[in-house]
Motif scaffolding. Structure first.
Motif, PDB file in Angstrom:
ATOM      1  N   TRP A 113       0.812  -1.211   0.000  1.00 20.96           N
ATOM      2  CA  TRP A 113       0.000   0.000   0.000  1.00 20.96           C
ATOM      3  C   TRP A 113       0.843   1.258   0.000  1.00 20.96           C
ATOM      4  CZ3 TRP A 113      -5.408   0.631   0.195  1.00 20.96           C
ATOM      5  CH2 TRP A 113      -6.135  -0.587   0.169  1.00 20.96           C
ATOM      6  N   LYS A 114       0.310   2.274  -0.652  1.00 23.27           N
ATOM      7  CA  LYS A 114       0.840   3.641  -0.558  1.00 23.27           C
ATOM      8  C   LYS A 114      -0.242   4.508   0.081  1.00 23.27           C
ATOM      9  CE  LYS A 114       3.264   6.181  -3.633  1.00 23.27           C
ATOM     10  NZ  LYS A 114       3.613   6.961  -4.846  1.00 23.27           N
ATOM     11  N   LEU A 115       0.122   5.226   1.123  1.00 19.62           N
ATOM     12  CA  LEU A 115      -0.792   6.161   1.776  1.00 19.62           C
ATOM     13  C   LEU A 115      -0.326   7.578   1.499  1.00 19.62           C
ATOM     14  CD1 LEU A 115      -0.454   3.473   3.841  1.00 19.62           C
ATOM     15  CD2 LEU A 115      -2.349   4.701   4.903  1.00 19.62           C
ATOM     16  N   ILE A 116      -1.258   8.410   1.045  1.00 15.88           N
ATOM     17  CA  ILE A 116      -0.972   9.804   0.679  1.00 15.88           C
ATOM     18  C   ILE A 116      -1.760  10.711   1.626  1.00 15.88           C
ATOM     19  CG2 ILE A 116      -1.046  11.536  -1.151  1.00 15.88           C
ATOM     20  CD1 ILE A 116      -1.099   9.190  -3.173  1.00 15.88           C
ATOM     21  N   PHE A 117      -1.054  11.656   2.255  1.00 13.79           N
ATOM     22  CA  PHE A 117      -1.661  12.536   3.254  1.00 13.79           C
ATOM     23  C   PHE A 117      -1.702  13.962   2.724  1.00 13.79           C
ATOM     24  CE2 PHE A 117       0.970   9.249   5.354  1.00 13.79           C
ATOM     25  CZ  PHE A 117      -0.066   8.426   5.763  1.00 13.79           C
ATOM     26  N   LEU A 118      -2.892  14.511   2.602  1.00 12.53           N
ATOM     27  CA  LEU A 118      -3.075  15.842   2.027  1.00 12.53           C
ATOM     28  C   LEU A 118      -3.590  16.818   3.079  1.00 12.53           C
ATOM     29  CD1 LEU A 118      -4.795  14.811  -1.347  1.00 12.53           C
ATOM     30  CD2 LEU A 118      -2.355  15.214  -0.926  1.00 12.53           C
ATOM     31  N   ASP A 119      -3.298  18.076   2.881  1.00  8.97           N
ATOM     32  CA  ASP A 119      -3.755  19.147   3.777  1.00  8.97           C
ATOM     33  C   ASP A 119      -4.948  19.842   3.132  1.00  8.97           C
ATOM     34  OD1 ASP A 119      -4.150  21.226   5.504  1.00  8.97           O
ATOM     35  OD2 ASP A 119      -2.164  22.117   5.263  1.00  8.97           O
ATOM     36  N   SER A 120      -6.127  19.626   3.710  1.00  6.55           N
ATOM     37  CA  SER A 120      -7.335  20.259   3.160  1.00  6.55           C
ATOM     38  C   SER A 120      -7.731  21.503   3.943  1.00  6.55           C
ATOM     39  CB  SER A 120      -8.509  19.261   3.166  1.00  6.55           C
ATOM     40  OG  SER A 120      -8.853  18.891   4.496  1.00  6.55           O
ATOM     41  N   SER A 121      -6.931  21.894   4.932  1.00  9.18           N
ATOM     42  CA  SER A 121      -7.293  23.040   5.757  1.00  9.18           C
ATOM     43  C   SER A 121      -7.000  24.352   5.033  1.00  9.18           C
ATOM     44  CB  SER A 121      -6.539  23.000   7.089  1.00  9.18           C
ATOM     45  OG  SER A 121      -5.145  23.147   6.909  1.00  9.18           O
ATOM     46  N   VAL A 122      -7.829  25.344   5.307  1.00  9.48           N
ATOM     47  CA  VAL A 122      -7.672  26.693   4.773  1.00  9.48           C
ATOM     48  C   VAL A 122      -7.607  27.636   5.964  1.00  9.48           C
ATOM     49  CG1 VAL A 122      -8.645  28.483   3.291  1.00  9.48           C
ATOM     50  CG2 VAL A 122      -9.014  26.055   2.736  1.00  9.48           C
ATOM     51  N   ARG A 123      -6.539  28.411   6.049  1.00 12.12           N
ATOM     52  CA  ARG A 123      -6.328  29.247   7.228  1.00 12.12           C
ATOM     53  C   ARG A 123      -7.529  30.156   7.498  1.00 12.12           C
ATOM     54  NH1 ARG A 123      -1.728  30.706  10.234  1.00 12.12           N
ATOM     55  NH2 ARG A 123      -0.916  28.726   9.455  1.00 12.12           N
ATOM     56  N   ASN A 124      -8.019  30.113   8.718  1.00 10.38           N
ATOM     57  CA  ASN A 124      -9.124  30.951   9.210  1.00 10.38           C
ATOM     58  C   ASN A 124     -10.465  30.655   8.534  1.00 10.38           C
ATOM     59  OD1 ASN A 124      -7.355  32.385  10.975  1.00 10.38           O
ATOM     60  ND2 ASN A 124      -6.707  33.666   9.247  1.00 10.38           N
ATOM     61  N   TYR A 127     -14.451  25.584   6.123  1.00  9.97           N
ATOM     62  CA  TYR A 127     -14.503  24.661   4.989  1.00  9.97           C
ATOM     63  C   TYR A 127     -13.086  24.229   4.591  1.00  9.97           C
ATOM     64  CZ  TYR A 127     -13.241  28.701   2.050  1.00  9.97           C
ATOM     65  OH  TYR A 127     -12.603  29.781   1.504  1.00  9.97           O
ATOM     66  N   GLY A 128     -13.018  23.248   3.727  1.00 10.10           N
ATOM     67  CA  GLY A 128     -11.728  22.758   3.256  1.00 10.10           C
ATOM     68  C   GLY A 128     -11.524  22.974   1.777  1.00 10.10           C
ATOM     69  N   GLU A 129     -10.283  22.979   1.371  1.00  4.86           N
ATOM     70  CA  GLU A 129      -9.929  23.078  -0.051  1.00  4.86           C
ATOM     71  C   GLU A 129      -8.518  22.528  -0.231  1.00  4.86           C
ATOM     72  OE1 GLU A 129     -10.360  26.257  -3.710  1.00  4.86           O
ATOM     73  OE2 GLU A 129     -10.196  27.018  -1.650  1.00  4.86           O
ATOM     74  N   CYS A 153      -5.767  10.379   2.413  1.00  2.33           N
ATOM     75  CA  CYS A 153      -6.304  10.831   3.697  1.00  2.33           C
ATOM     76  C   CYS A 153      -6.186  12.345   3.823  1.00  2.33           C
ATOM     77  CB  CYS A 153      -5.538  10.178   4.849  1.00  2.33           C
ATOM     78  SG  CYS A 153      -5.271   8.403   4.669  1.00  2.33           S
ATOM     79  N   PHE A 154      -7.232  12.986   4.336  1.00  2.00           N
ATOM     80  CA  PHE A 154      -7.220  14.421   4.643  1.00  2.00           C
ATOM     81  C   PHE A 154      -8.339  14.682   5.639  1.00  2.00           C
ATOM     82  CE2 PHE A 154      -8.936  13.570   0.367  1.00  2.00           C
ATOM     83  CZ  PHE A 154     -10.282  13.818   0.567  1.00  2.00           C
ATOM     84  N   HIS A 155      -8.617  15.944   5.960  1.00  2.00           N
ATOM     85  CA  HIS A 155      -9.552  16.225   7.056  1.00  2.00           C
ATOM     86  C   HIS A 155     -11.004  16.378   6.622  1.00  2.00           C
ATOM     87  CE1 HIS A 155     -10.982  17.599  10.921  1.00  2.00           C
ATOM     88  NE2 HIS A 155     -11.506  18.689  10.368  1.00  2.00           N
ATOM     89  N   HIS A 156     -11.289  17.138   5.568  1.00  2.00           N
ATOM     90  CA  HIS A 156     -12.659  17.517   5.217  1.00  2.00           C
ATOM     91  C   HIS A 156     -13.337  16.475   4.323  1.00  2.00           C
ATOM     92  CE1 HIS A 156     -10.894  21.376   6.444  1.00  2.00           C
ATOM     93  NE2 HIS A 156     -12.124  21.767   6.701  1.00  2.00           N
TER      94      HIS A 156
END
Length: 266
Positions: A113-124, A127-129, A153-156
């Motif tokens: 397996w390959k796991l990819i971790f992304l940042d969906s947070s937007v400062r302040n 919602y996510g992007e 994997c990400f948050h939103h």
């Protein structure tokens, strides 16, 4: 005799909402105590995970004290623990407060397996992007190692969950995400937090999973903000060499907890 299949064992904890104060609360619940109760459940399984994923909103107030507390609690695990930001986190404080730089890796190769971790947070923003750099990273990593099964994997949440108020604060550019992932048949799982409830569906052959918070739960299928009376929990996941997935949610039903059911927000 057929060779016994090895399962890659993962634990997901999410949305712990810790505060700098030891007695910090979210909607009437002490979030440090509820996280402890959930981690006791993990310990009770007596199955050592190969990886622990902490999928955002680890702190409610973005404080260094909250991240230090979370890191100390995660030290019980002998395996790697990967973190990333949610909308309540302060990514600058998080990365400067934590001593283990391996907590913030973007890609991990484990067995088949390959796991990819992304940042969906937007400062302040709530919602996510996914920024263009995150989408580029995703596409680059999907082009490589195509003999591996992929989990992203990400948050939103990238799909509507029939919860009107939450669906307004999900991943804003989910179409761009799916425009990429739909091109690659080795993508098997997309995993997130944020929604404080369980979700398990299949989209275009990809398992779509979300997990209860280690503290307060949100009521499914609600038009406006609403709190549920279900216990805090976590998700265990087993990934097989053939790409199959086994998973379930465990909840800390063994503890007494108090939640402010009348709250109109958090």
């Amino acid at each position: 005799m057929a060779k016994k299949q090895r399962w890659l064992k993962i634990v997901q904890v999410t949305d712990s909402h810790l505060r700098r104060e030891v007695d910090g609360m979210l909607l009437g619940m002490n979030t440090r105590e509820s996280l402890d109760a959930v981690l006791e459940l993990v310990d009770a399984r007596k199955e050592r995970p190969d990886l622990v994923l902490a999928t955002g909103d680890l702190a409610q107030d973005g404080s260094a004290e909250a991240y230090h507390c979370f890191e100390k609690k995660m030290a019980r695990f002998e395996c790697p623990v990967v973190w990333f930001s949610g909308n309540h986190d302060d990514p600058d404080v998080m990365t400067s407060a934590i001593r283990n730089s391996q907590a913030f890796v973007k890609v991990k190769l484990l067995d088949d397996w390959k796991l990819i971790f992304l940042d969906s947070s937007v400062r302040n923003k709530v919602y996510g992007e996914l920024a263009e750099t995150e989408l580029q990273l995703l596409k680059q990593e999907l082009e490589k190692d195509q003999d591996k099964h992929v989990a992203i994997c990400f948050h939103h949440h990238p799909v509507n969950i029939d919860c009107r108020w939450l669906d307004t604060i999900g991943l804003k550019n989910a179409d761009e995400l799916f425009a990429i992932t739909d091109q690659y048949s080795h993508v098997k799982m997309i995993l997130w937090g944020h929604i404080h409830q369980e979700y398990d569906q299949v989209r275009n052959g990809v398992r779509m999973l979300a997990t209860p918070s280690t503290c307060v739960q949100f009521k499914p299928c609600s038009e406006d903000f609403a709190v549920d009376d279900l216990a805090p929990g976590y998700r265990w996941i087993k990934l097989a060499a053939d790409g199959s997935i086994e998973t379930a949610v465990e909840r800390a039903d063994h503890i007494d907890f108090v939640v402010d059911m009348s709250s109109k927000g958090y």
